[in-house]
Design an enzyme around this catalytic site. Structure first.
Site, short mmCIF file in Angstrom:
data_model
loop_
_atom_site.label_atom_id
_atom_site.label_comp_id
_atom_site.label_asym_id
_atom_site.label_seq_id
_atom_site.Cartn_x
_atom_site.Cartn_y
_atom_site.Cartn_z
N CYS A 96 0.82 -1.20 0.00
CA CYS A 96 0.00 0.00 0.00
C CYS A 96 0.86 1.25 0.00
O CYS A 96 1.64 1.49 0.94
CB CYS A 96 -0.92 -0.01 1.22
SG CYS A 96 -1.85 1.52 1.43
N CYS A 131 0.43 3.39 3.10
CA CYS A 131 1.20 2.91 4.24
C CYS A 131 2.67 3.28 4.09
O CYS A 131 3.32 3.71 5.04
CB CYS A 131 1.05 1.40 4.36
SG CYS A 131 -0.64 0.81 4.64
#
Length: 476
Positions: A396, A399
């Site tokens: 991600c 993230c």
């Protein structure tokens, strides 16, 4: 080399480039013909290209598949043009675009743009969204070649974006070719589901009506198109895009698989470098950028990003990070790597990298929680110390974007009596995280107080160190 017609002062503004003999299409969809306006008349430093729309008349039959009429050439000139067209097609068939992509992998955006315009001429156009891809238009101008620009007007853009379109047209002396959604389709969608159905059932249907189908019609009049995609833009969908490829999703004027080539000149350029180029060249910019917008789309689906957020988090923010594509570049979406995470006998992660995807938040100050570890945290009502835990997926981009601030926070909290942890919540753990850990999208941050049975979800999307500290201090 730029076309001689583009620089010759003797060419009249009414002179026409020869029309492609295959231009007549079913439903009055016509291939573009260009009128050349000498750049020396009003703006010596720039060319002005007056271009007729991709489709002068909207098709009366609402059919996404448009094929050229099969008609015999009426004149010898048309027969010669048709023969040349067949020769061009045979030449294109010989091009290995995978090999060409490898050859251009380290080329500059200007070199890639020049190659694209040289190869396809009037059969290629730049897709302009009204955001930082104005850099593409500047690169095209710098090549000295004629170029075309088109944009999708969904009917729901910000007022600032429309003003930006006008500023770009005036700055470059061009006419942007606007494509609009089918009015009947939009009317049916709104009447049946309302103006904001995408907040409840996802943005894909609205984007399909307002963006994907108009784009499909536009591309049916081309042999190639140029996009502003970059590898650093979106998690899980754009990390592997090449600088040139056979378009995996759409068809060009000749129809069929492989009939459209997609160029991505800035694929390997980082966003900050794009902005350095834009500022250096002093080109117009959308005023929304100064208000915190980075990636700009339709007004209901776009908002500014906050400190610590990735740029695509401003798009469709209510959805999972991996769904943040509207369908224009759906061919980018790859199968998710690493669905499963192996564990050893103690329930700890057996590996830190799965199928080549490196783990993140790697520091001694952050505890790597296994499934049994997070289960224990959930069951305890009286903990020895409070915990801050991030639910994440290493693929991600959002993230990854908060990794530096989260690591810094963990190091600040080291020795203070507050534990900082991480739990990988994708793959087999995703359903559990959604049901038991309040996972909505990645990343989700939870605070486990010392004396409480349930964790408290961090409500803000600000992920800088100061904001996270304020959250912790309010609950200590």
């Amino acid at each position: 080399m730029a076309s001689a017609a583009a620089t010759s002062g003797s060419i009249s503004s009414h002179s026409l480039i020869s029309r492609d003999a295959r231009a007549a299409l079913i439903g009055s969809v016509r291939h573009l013909e260009a009128s050349i306006v000498p750049s020396t008349l009003n703006c010596p430093s720039r060319r002005r290209w007056a271009v007729k729309p991709l489709h002068a008349v909207e098709p009366t039959r609402r059919n996404d598949s448009v094929a050229p009429l099969a008609a015999a050439p009426a004149t010898m000139a048309e027969a010669v043009a048709e023969e040349k067209g067949r020769g061009r097609e045979e030449e294109e068939e010989k091009v290995d675009y995978d090999q060409l992509a490898r050859e251009l992998e380290n080329a500059s955006p200007l070199e890639i743009m020049d190659k694209a315009l040289e190869k396809f001429g009037d059969d290629i156009a730049i897709a302009f969204s009204g955001a930082e891809d104005v850099a593409l238009i500047e690169y095209a101008r710098l090549t000295g070649r004629p170029f075309r620009v088109f944009s999708l007007d969904t009917g729901r853009l910000n007022p600032e974006t429309y003003r930006f379109f006008d500023a770009v047209e005036k700055h470059y002396g061009i006419h942007i070719e606007y494509m609009f959604p089918d009015a009947v389709e939009v009317q049916a969608l709104v009447r049946s589901k309302g103006l904001f159905s995408f907040y409840e059932d996802g943005h894909q249907e609205c984007c399909r009506v307002r963006k994907v189908r108009p784009l499909r019609r536009a591309l049916k009049g081309l042999r190639a198109w140029i996009t502003g995609q970059r590898k650093d833009q979106s998690p899980g969908t754009r990390a592997q895009i090449p600088v040139v490829q056979v378009d995996p999703s759409f068809e060009g004027i000749d129809g069929g698989i492989g009939s459209l080539i997609k160029w991505n000149p800035v694929a390997n350029v980082e966003g900050k470098d794009i902005w350095d180029f834009i500022r250096t060249m002093d080109v117009p910019v959308n005023s929304l950028h100064s208000q915190g917008y980075v990636s700009i789309g339709c007004e209901p689906c776009t908002r500014p990003v906050l400190p610590g957020q990735h740029e695509r988090e401003g798009r469709w923010w209510w959805e999972d990070a991996k769904a943040k594509e509207c369908g224009l570049h759906k061919g980018n979406v790859a199968q998710e790597a690493a669905q499963k995470l192996g564990t050893n006998g103690n329930g700890a992660a057996a590996v830190n990298s799965v199928h080549g995807i490196p783990d993140i938040f790697e520091t001694q100050a952050i505890v790597n929680l296994s499934r049994p570890g997070i289960d224990n945290l959930l069951r305890l009502e009286n903990r020895r110390e409070p915990w801050l835990v991030v639910l994440y997926a290493p693929w991600c981009r959002f993230c990854q974007g908060m990794e530096a601030s989260y690591v810094e926070l963990a190091e600040k909290l080291s020795g203070t009596g507050i534990k900082v942890g991480k739990f990988r919540a994708d793959g087999d753990q995703k359903t559990f995280a959604q049901q038991q850990l309040q996972l909505g999208s990645f990343p989700t941050i939870l605070f486990f107080p010392k004396h409480a049975s349930r964790p408290i979800k961090y409500p803000s999307e600000r992920r800088d160190v100061d904001s996270l500290l304020a959250f912790i201090n309010a609950l200590r």
